[in-house]
Design an enzyme around this catalytic site. Structure first.
Site, PDB file in Angstrom:
ATOM      1  N   GLY A 165       0.826  -1.200   0.000  1.00  0.00           N
ATOM      2  CA  GLY A 165       0.000   0.000   0.000  1.00  0.00           C
ATOM      3  C   GLY A 165       0.856   1.243   0.000  1.00  0.00           C
ATOM      4  O   GLY A 165       2.046   1.201  -0.305  1.00  0.00           O
ATOM      5  N   CYS A 166       0.252   2.360   0.355  1.00  0.00           N
ATOM      6  CA  CYS A 166       0.953   3.643   0.403  1.00  0.00           C
ATOM      7  C   CYS A 166       2.188   3.518   1.293  1.00  0.00           C
ATOM      8  O   CYS A 166       2.097   3.043   2.425  1.00  0.00           O
ATOM      9  CB  CYS A 166       0.016   4.727   0.924  1.00  0.00           C
ATOM     10  SG  CYS A 166       0.807   6.327   1.122  1.00  0.00           S
ATOM     11  N   PHE A 167       3.324   3.942   0.779  1.00  0.00           N
ATOM     12  CA  PHE A 167       4.558   3.744   1.530  1.00  0.00           C
ATOM     13  C   PHE A 167       4.676   4.601   2.785  1.00  0.00           C
ATOM     14  O   PHE A 167       5.459   4.313   3.667  1.00  0.00           O
ATOM     15  CB  PHE A 167       5.803   3.877   0.669  1.00  0.00           C
ATOM     16  CG  PHE A 167       5.895   5.020  -0.302  1.00  0.00           C
ATOM     17  CD1 PHE A 167       5.336   6.267  -0.075  1.00  0.00           C
ATOM     18  CD2 PHE A 167       6.596   4.837  -1.489  1.00  0.00           C
ATOM     19  CE1 PHE A 167       5.458   7.305  -0.982  1.00  0.00           C
ATOM     20  CE2 PHE A 167       6.725   5.865  -2.412  1.00  0.00           C
ATOM     21  CZ  PHE A 167       6.157   7.107  -2.150  1.00  0.00           C
ATOM     22  N   TRP A 168       3.893   5.661   2.922  1.00  0.00           N
ATOM     23  CA  TRP A 168       3.989   6.518   4.109  1.00  0.00           C
ATOM     24  C   TRP A 168       3.696   5.749   5.389  1.00  0.00           C
ATOM     25  O   TRP A 168       4.458   5.812   6.349  1.00  0.00           O
ATOM     26  CB  TRP A 168       3.029   7.693   4.020  1.00  0.00           C
ATOM     27  CG  TRP A 168       3.242   8.643   2.900  1.00  0.00           C
ATOM     28  CD1 TRP A 168       4.389   8.839   2.167  1.00  0.00           C
ATOM     29  CD2 TRP A 168       2.276   9.549   2.368  1.00  0.00           C
ATOM     30  NE1 TRP A 168       4.181   9.805   1.225  1.00  0.00           N
ATOM     31  CE2 TRP A 168       2.899  10.264   1.322  1.00  0.00           C
ATOM     32  CE3 TRP A 168       0.951   9.823   2.676  1.00  0.00           C
ATOM     33  CZ2 TRP A 168       2.234  11.238   0.589  1.00  0.00           C
ATOM     34  CZ3 TRP A 168       0.286  10.794   1.948  1.00  0.00           C
ATOM     35  CH2 TRP A 168       0.922  11.495   0.921  1.00  0.00           C
ATOM     36  N   HIS A 196      -2.479   1.943   7.358  1.00  0.00           N
ATOM     37  CA  HIS A 196      -1.764   0.892   8.081  1.00  0.00           C
ATOM     38  C   HIS A 196      -1.940   1.095   9.578  1.00  0.00           C
ATOM     39  O   HIS A 196      -1.915   2.226  10.052  1.00  0.00           O
ATOM     40  CB  HIS A 196      -0.271   0.942   7.745  1.00  0.00           C
ATOM     41  CG  HIS A 196       0.002   0.734   6.294  1.00  0.00           C
ATOM     42  ND1 HIS A 196       0.019   1.769   5.391  1.00  0.00           N
ATOM     43  CD2 HIS A 196       0.239  -0.382   5.586  1.00  0.00           C
ATOM     44  CE1 HIS A 196       0.264   1.286   4.183  1.00  0.00           C
ATOM     45  NE2 HIS A 196       0.394  -0.014   4.277  1.00  0.00           N
TER      46      HIS A 196
END
EC number: 1.8.4.11
Length: 182
Positions: A12-15, A155
């Site tokens: 998913g979004c790496f942040w 997350h």
């Protein structure tokens, strides 16, 4: 003296992935970027089929690859193809990019344990592929949630989530016939 090791994970979004992984015991450093795709010198605006990924440098005397993978499977949904939360597309796929045969074996074994555990409702769709180029993301994406604590993430740590290991018998059955191992 044992040297640090490297892992590349996408989920998913790496942040959000970076923000949670960076705080794990034994993690020395992280950086976000693009991996597993077809465009050289990938950028946020032009990353082709790359996944948003996190490169993790870890101290194997403090943590091991299996422990990192167990945490990875806790903080993202490995059963949704090309999607995490509201993010959709191949950029947001679940993937493990391994550096050697030992990492590959550990990744496949961990996935088998996740599937056998029933902790996630569906089949694990996490891609397991050799690590290739890792293109570091632009500075504004590095440590994003550390700079913007209320920024977007999909997350989270699931309290009480523990991945049981399969018994030796079920692991053997799974290796001989995957449909019998569950």
């Amino acid at each position: 003296m044992t040297s640090n090791q490297k892992a590349i994970l996408a989920g998913g979004c790496f942040w959000g992935l970076q923000d949670l992984i960076r705080n794990q015991p034994g993690v020395v450093s992280t950086r976000v970027g693009y991996s597993g795709g077809n465009i050289p010198n990938a950028t946020y605006r032009n990353h082709g089929t790359h996944a948003e990924a996190v490169e993790i440098i870890f101290d194997p005397t403090v943590t091991d690859y299996r422990t990192l993978l167990e945490f990875f499977f806790q903080i993202h949904d490995p059963t949704t193809k090309d999607r995490q939360g509201n993010d959709r597309g191949t950029s947001y796929r679940s993937a493990i990019f391994y550096f050697d045969e030992q990492q590959k074996r550990i990744a496949l074994d961990t996935i088998a344990d996740v599937e056998a555990s029933g902790l996630w409702p569906g089949k694990v769709v996490t891609e397991v592929s050799p690590a290739g180029d890792f293109w570091e993301a632009e500075p504004e994406h590095q440590d994003y949630l550390q700079r913007y604590p209320n920024g977007y993430t999909c997350h989270f740590v699931r309290p009480g989530w523990r991945l049981p290991r399969r018994t030796a018998e079920s692991a053997l059955r799974a290796s001989l016939s995957p449909e019998l191992g569950t």
